[in-house]
Scaffold this motif. Structure first.
Motif, PDB file in Angstrom:
ATOM      1  N   VAL A  37      -2.230  12.875 -58.595  1.00  0.00           N
ATOM      2  CA  VAL A  37      -2.758  13.867 -57.642  1.00  0.00           C
ATOM      3  C   VAL A  37      -1.725  14.882 -57.151  1.00  0.00           C
ATOM      4  CG1 VAL A  37      -4.648  12.431 -56.801  1.00  0.00           C
ATOM      5  CG2 VAL A  37      -2.404  12.249 -55.725  1.00  0.00           C
ATOM      6  N   VAL A  38      -0.436  14.580 -57.283  1.00  0.00           N
ATOM      7  CA  VAL A  38       0.591  15.449 -56.695  1.00  0.00           C
ATOM      8  C   VAL A  38       1.251  16.302 -57.778  1.00  0.00           C
ATOM      9  CG1 VAL A  38       2.707  15.542 -55.322  1.00  0.00           C
ATOM     10  CG2 VAL A  38       1.013  13.753 -54.886  1.00  0.00           C
ATOM     11  N   THR A  39       1.221  17.598 -57.567  1.00  0.00           N
ATOM     12  CA  THR A  39       1.917  18.519 -58.471  1.00  0.00           C
ATOM     13  C   THR A  39       3.351  18.713 -57.992  1.00  0.00           C
ATOM     14  OG1 THR A  39       1.326  20.473 -57.196  1.00  0.00           O
ATOM     15  CG2 THR A  39      -0.246  19.736 -58.889  1.00  0.00           C
ATOM     16  N   ILE A 108      -4.865   7.628 -50.210  1.00  0.00           N
ATOM     17  CA  ILE A 108      -5.011   8.169 -51.568  1.00  0.00           C
ATOM     18  C   ILE A 108      -6.185   7.492 -52.280  1.00  0.00           C
ATOM     19  CG2 ILE A 108      -3.891   8.455 -53.816  1.00  0.00           C
ATOM     20  CD1 ILE A 108      -1.202   8.554 -52.322  1.00  0.00           C
ATOM     21  N   VAL A 109      -6.319   6.169 -52.109  1.00  0.00           N
ATOM     22  CA  VAL A 109      -7.449   5.453 -52.711  1.00  0.00           C
ATOM     23  C   VAL A 109      -8.771   5.957 -52.130  1.00  0.00           C
ATOM     24  CG1 VAL A 109      -8.613   3.213 -52.745  1.00  0.00           C
ATOM     25  CG2 VAL A 109      -6.221   3.369 -53.398  1.00  0.00           C
ATOM     26  N   ASN A 113     -12.678  13.075 -53.103  1.00  0.00           N
ATOM     27  CA  ASN A 113     -13.196  13.576 -54.385  1.00  0.00           C
ATOM     28  C   ASN A 113     -12.633  12.745 -55.544  1.00  0.00           C
ATOM     29  OD1 ASN A 113     -14.529  15.859 -53.110  1.00  0.00           O
ATOM     30  ND2 ASN A 113     -12.467  16.705 -52.817  1.00  0.00           N
ATOM     31  N   ARG A 114     -12.766  11.461 -55.459  1.00  0.00           N
ATOM     32  CA  ARG A 114     -12.138  10.583 -56.436  1.00  0.00           C
ATOM     33  C   ARG A 114     -12.624  10.857 -57.864  1.00  0.00           C
ATOM     34  NH1 ARG A 114     -14.553   4.507 -55.860  1.00  0.00           N
ATOM     35  NH2 ARG A 114     -14.038   4.470 -58.052  1.00  0.00           N
ATOM     36  N   PHE A 120      -8.182   7.801 -61.723  1.00  0.00           N
ATOM     37  CA  PHE A 120      -8.324   7.088 -60.452  1.00  0.00           C
ATOM     38  C   PHE A 120      -7.994   5.607 -60.606  1.00  0.00           C
ATOM     39  CE2 PHE A 120     -10.502   4.937 -56.997  1.00  0.00           C
ATOM     40  CZ  PHE A 120     -10.104   5.702 -55.919  1.00  0.00           C
ATOM     41  N   LYS A 121      -8.278   5.051 -61.789  1.00  0.00           N
ATOM     42  CA  LYS A 121      -7.975   3.637 -62.002  1.00  0.00           C
ATOM     43  C   LYS A 121      -6.492   3.359 -61.794  1.00  0.00           C
ATOM     44  CE  LYS A 121      -8.514  -0.195 -65.224  1.00  0.00           C
ATOM     45  NZ  LYS A 121      -8.853  -0.620 -66.608  1.00  0.00           N
ATOM     46  N   GLN A 122      -5.640   4.296 -62.205  1.00  0.00           N
ATOM     47  CA  GLN A 122      -4.196   4.127 -62.004  1.00  0.00           C
ATOM     48  C   GLN A 122      -3.865   4.052 -60.521  1.00  0.00           C
ATOM     49  OE1 GLN A 122      -1.440   6.567 -64.363  1.00  0.00           O
ATOM     50  NE2 GLN A 122      -0.320   7.051 -62.486  1.00  0.00           N
ATOM     51  N   ILE A 123      -4.539   4.876 -59.732  1.00  0.00           N
ATOM     52  CA  ILE A 123      -4.330   4.846 -58.285  1.00  0.00           C
ATOM     53  C   ILE A 123      -4.754   3.497 -57.714  1.00  0.00           C
ATOM     54  CG2 ILE A 123      -5.179   5.818 -56.102  1.00  0.00           C
ATOM     55  CD1 ILE A 123      -5.249   8.528 -57.495  1.00  0.00           C
TER      56      ILE A 123
END
Length: 896
Positions: A37-39, A108-109, A113-114, A120-123
């Motif tokens: 999620v983070v650029t 974050i979980v 807007n998951r 998302f599974k990685q999160i």
């Protein structure tokens, strides 16, 4: 490719330096939770934020050298993505960062807007994996009250405790705040994303307070609620067996959230359940059981999130039962994997090693027999009915036809006679036949998903009952014109009157269950078509309504009929007049029903013939006695050889002597003396030697398979077939058994279906396997008990009973109930592991006997995270010293 700026951010939040021993690396979960999620641009801005020091966009912009407009936009995205917190302070939005847990892992979980996140599974895995990384190193170094999360007892559990403090009361946190939100549970969201959900769903579970509520509402993670709604959520959680925890890093009496947790998915509770490091999360309380009041109903055991409660016994024993004393704890012992309970989500135990009461153990549905007997003794009949219905929605039915396995093992029988458990249940269940006193469960949820049940017998109806109470839209499809399956069509009215069946089915109608009779799935409508109508899962419980033939000469003669077909015709009210001498083949309960029914439809003489000796007959002893009382002749140890006919009509049957029924290994393998035969005159022969399933086209086009004996293949625990959305149970799965067995499987199917229709739920994790075993009755001391005569219902003369299809058996009076319930020895009681208990109080919400209570054992307060480090350092040093001293003592004792 590693994003170095994101990696740097992961290290900053972790408060570690790059190139240090504790440096966060690309394979660490702290990096993996940010990476999707983070650029790089977002990370540059986030690196300018401070821990718990709110900063405005202007302040951040001046640090990072970007425009205020660009900085504001990125800060807001960081807040949306869960990497920064935001609040309006003095009219200006200010941002900061928090710790990982409770903190960024959860936010974050709980991304609003998951679905748009690339992985998302990685999160989800990162949140789960972070606990595995950190929990082992926390063993024994967090004193009670200092963990990042802390259990808060259910408030009703500590109302009478004079030493309680305001920071131990849920109401304090709700009353002291003015802004509230509710969100999905982040732990359960994570579990669901990994396909490991436990059936406790995530929606609207966790409450945020104050500044956290503002953040959740503004970023779309939660919805705003009132204080009253917050209290309602707390109440609903408790009704569903959940417990409360709070983020514990803000200081005494302060928190920003109240979580409603289960023991099978919560990562904080896992610290106790898996890692056995209970001090880190516990409240100041522990549970205590008053064995004199406890009736081993097991309700507290079923909701304990950490399996600290188990069923045991309270009768005196010849050899004392010595409870293992716990001497190793996380704070005084090296705490590696050998001390963990890795399989805590699947190895839950109901009973201590030495066993519990035999009545609950031997009941196929494991109904709380002691519990409802105790309630009945107090005149609390509706409460007793409610307790029974937790496992059996048809007590009035079972009170008339139950095989009474609980009675056959009742400890009282070792003194004089077993408690008349079934008669007590029958009396209680009379409340269910009266619309004014019946117990209709409260709907716990409103899921609205459509489920189809194929088969309106005891198993299908049981499944429909439990799904309906959970808020599902259930439709039962029954191919016959009437409901009840073999309850209606296979059991004669003199044993089970149709009004009784219909009265209990009416409760399902009140719960919203829809019934479609005279509809055969597979013929009138297919599973595929039902899927097209929106049905998301199916429970196939068609029963065993097909009579079996013998495969002998003359079996196709007119006048030969299977007992199942005969009973169906009679129960449907169709003309079934028998005259002359009737022969019934078979020695089971159904054969007895067939024979007794034959006497009521005109037979002048009824003879039963079976392979088994009198002692080996599978029919219940009382059934045999009732048959003999109605002048039915039972001929043991004879097997059919051929049927005699004239002009296509049966005139008699030839039997041969049966020497033995089972081989040396106990398998069915009858041996006959072909030289010893006899011929018996008969005008009708009713064959009752077993039942089978008629699948027709039901499974056509599906992946579900059948066994060689024509039962359906399904998982023995989850009841899922080869077709994932099709579950099966009852006689269609097990072969012919008793109604109570079918009812028990119906409930298990409902649990599986509930999990199946919600994405990400496992069919096994966190599930009660209901593994019970009874104590050793040979080790009991039973001297000194009064010999109290067992109460009995009035005997019905066979000459009178065989003249009618009405059930002439009476029910206990209230006076008899009072006397008979006093005969119960109260064999079982709950035991508690005081260390394992985390003091949540969930157990107290289920106890109807005031037998389990919470008592304050500790006096710990929360510690602000900023003040925690010296406490942990001190505890770590002390722990190392204690471990070293214990090791030295062991060596000294060994060598001395």
């Amino acid at each position: 490719m590693v994003n170095e700026k994101v990696l740097e951010l992961a290290n900053k939040i972790s408060k570690v330096k790059r190139s240090s021993k504790k440096e966060i690396k690309p394979n660490d979960w702290e990096y993996k939770v940010l990476e999707p999620v983070v650029t790089e641009e977002m990370a540059e801005i986030a690196l300018c934020l401070e821990f718990r020091k709110p900063m405005s966009a202007e302040e951040v912009a001046s640090k990072c050298g970007k425009s205020v407009e660009e900085t504001s936009k990125i800060l807001w995205q960081l807040a949306i993505d869960g990497i920064a917190f935001v609040n309006e302070i003095d009219g200006v939005d200010k941002y900061w960062y928090e710790i990982w847990v409770p903190g960024h892992m959860e936010t974050i979980v709980n991304h609003p807007n998951r679905e748009n996140i690339k992985d998302f599974k990685q999160i989800a895995e990162a949140f789960e994996g972070y606990g595995w990384k950190k929990a082992p190193i926390t063993a024994g170094v967090f004193p009670v009250g200092t963990g990042a999360m802390r259990v808060i007892p259910i408030e009703t559990a500590i109302e009478g405790e004079t030493r309680r403090a305001s920071y131990e009361e849920v109401s304090t946190y709700l009353n002291e705040n003015t802004l509230f939100s509710v969100s999905n549970c982040s732990c359960r969201t994570s579990r669901e994303a990994m396909g490991e959900g436990c059936g406790h769903l995530k929606e609207d579970m966790c409450i945020q307070l104050g500044h956290a509520a503002e953040y959740y509402i503004r970023t779309g993670r939660g919805r705003k609620i009132t204080r009253e709604e917050a209290f309602d959520i707390i109440k609903r959680a408790e009704e569903n067996g959940l417990m409360h925890q709070i983020p514990n890093t803000d200081g005494p009496g302060k928190t920003h959230a109240i979580c409603n947790c289960c023991g099978c998915s919560c990562y904080a509770t896992r610290i106790a359940g898996l890692f056995n490091n209970n001090d880190m999360v516990r409240s100041n309380y522990v549970s205590k059981v008053d064995k004199d009041k406890c009736v081993a109903c097991g309700e507290c055991v079923s909701v304990c999130p950490v399996n600290a409660l188990k069923l045991g016994q309270k009768l005196c024993t010849k050899t004392p039962i010595v409870e293992k004393k716990r001497v190793d704890f996380a704070h005084n012992t090296e705490w590696g994997e050998d001390k963990w309970n890795i399989d805590y989500r699947t190895n839950r135990e109901n009973v201590v090693e030495t066993g519990t009461s035999p009545c609950k153990t031997n009941c196929p549905a494991h109904i709380s027999v002691q519990g409802y007997i105790k309630l009945a003794s107090q005149g609390k009949y509706k409460e007793a009915l409610e307790l029974i219905k937790r496992e059996n929605p048809f007590p009035a039915v079972c009170g008339r036809i139950c095989p009474r396995k609980c009675e056959s093992e009742c400890t009282r029988g070792d003194i004089d006679e077993p408690v008349a458990i079934d008669e007590i249940k029958k009396f209680i269940a009379e409340q269910d036949l009266n619309t004014d006193s019946r117990y209709v469960p409260k709907l716990m949820h409103e899921y609205g998903k459509k489920i189809a049940v194929v088969g309106g017998g005891p198993s299908g109806l049981s499944c429909a009952f439990y799904l309906a109470t959970d808020g599902y839209k259930v439709t039962v499809f029954e191919k016959q014109k009437v409901l009840g399956g073999m309850l209606t069509l296979g059991i004669p009215s003199y044993r089970l009157e149709k009004e009784v069946i219909n009265a209990e089915i009416d409760i399902l109608r009140e719960l919203g269950v829809e019934f479609k009779t005279d509809v055969e799935v597979g013929k009138d409508v297919s599973l595929k078509e039902l899927r097209g109508e929106g049905y998301e899962a199916f429970y196939v419980a068609i029963g065993a309504q097909l009579g079996r033939k013998l495969g002998i000469e003359g079996e196709d003669s007119k006048g030969v009929i299977t007992g199942v077909d005969f009973l169906r015709e009679v129960n449907l009210g169709n003309e079934m007049k028998l005259e002359g001498d009737i022969v019934v083949i078979g020695g089971g309960n159904v054969a007895i029903d067939v024979a007794r029914t034959a006497t009521r439809v005109g037979a002048s003489k009824v003879d039963m013939f079976c392979l088994e000796s009198k002692k080996e007959m599978p029919a219940l002893e009382e059934e045999i006695e009732e048959a003999l009382g109605e002048d039915i002749i039972i001929n043991n140890s004879w097997g059919p050889k051929r049927i005699l006919q004239e002009n296509g009509c049966v005139v008699g049957i030839e039997f041969k002597k049966c020497i033995s029924v089972l081989d040396k290994d106990g398998r069915f393998s009858p041996v006959f003396d072909e030289n010893e035969t006899k011929i018996v005159k008969a005008s009708h022969i009713l064959i009752s030697v077993g039942q089978g399933m008629d699948w027709s086209s039901l499974l056509e086009g599906s992946k579900a398979e059948l066994n060689p004996n024509n039962t359906i293949k399904a998982d023995s625990f989850t009841l899922q077939t080869g077709e994932p959305d099709v579950f099966a149970g009852g006689d269609a799965f097990t072969g012919p058994r008793f109604a109570i067995d079918a009812i028990a499987s119906g409930k298990e199917a409902a649990i599986s279906i509930h999990r199946f229709v919600h994405p990400g739920q496992s069919l096994v994790y966190g599930r009660d396997r209901k593994s019970y075993h009874a104590f050793d009755k040979e080790n009991l001391t039973l001297e000194g008990y009064d010999h109290i005569t067992r109460e009995k219902i009035d005997h019905v003369e066979g000459a009178k009973s065989k003249e009618t299809f009405r059930d002439l058996r009476s029910t206990f009076t209230q006076d008899q109930i009072k006397k008979e319930t006093e005969r119960c020895l109260g064999c079982g009681a709950t035991t508690t592991d005081e260390y394992q208990c985390i003091g949540c109080g969930a157990c107290t919400t289920r106890c109807k006997f005031d037998a389990i209570t919470l008592h304050r054992k500790y006096d710990a307060k929360s510690v602000p995270i900023e003040e925690l480090k010296p406490i942990i350092v001190k505890a770590t040093i002390r722990r190392k010293g204690v471990i070293a001293a214990r090791k030295f003592k062991k060596i000294f004792v060994k060598n001395s």
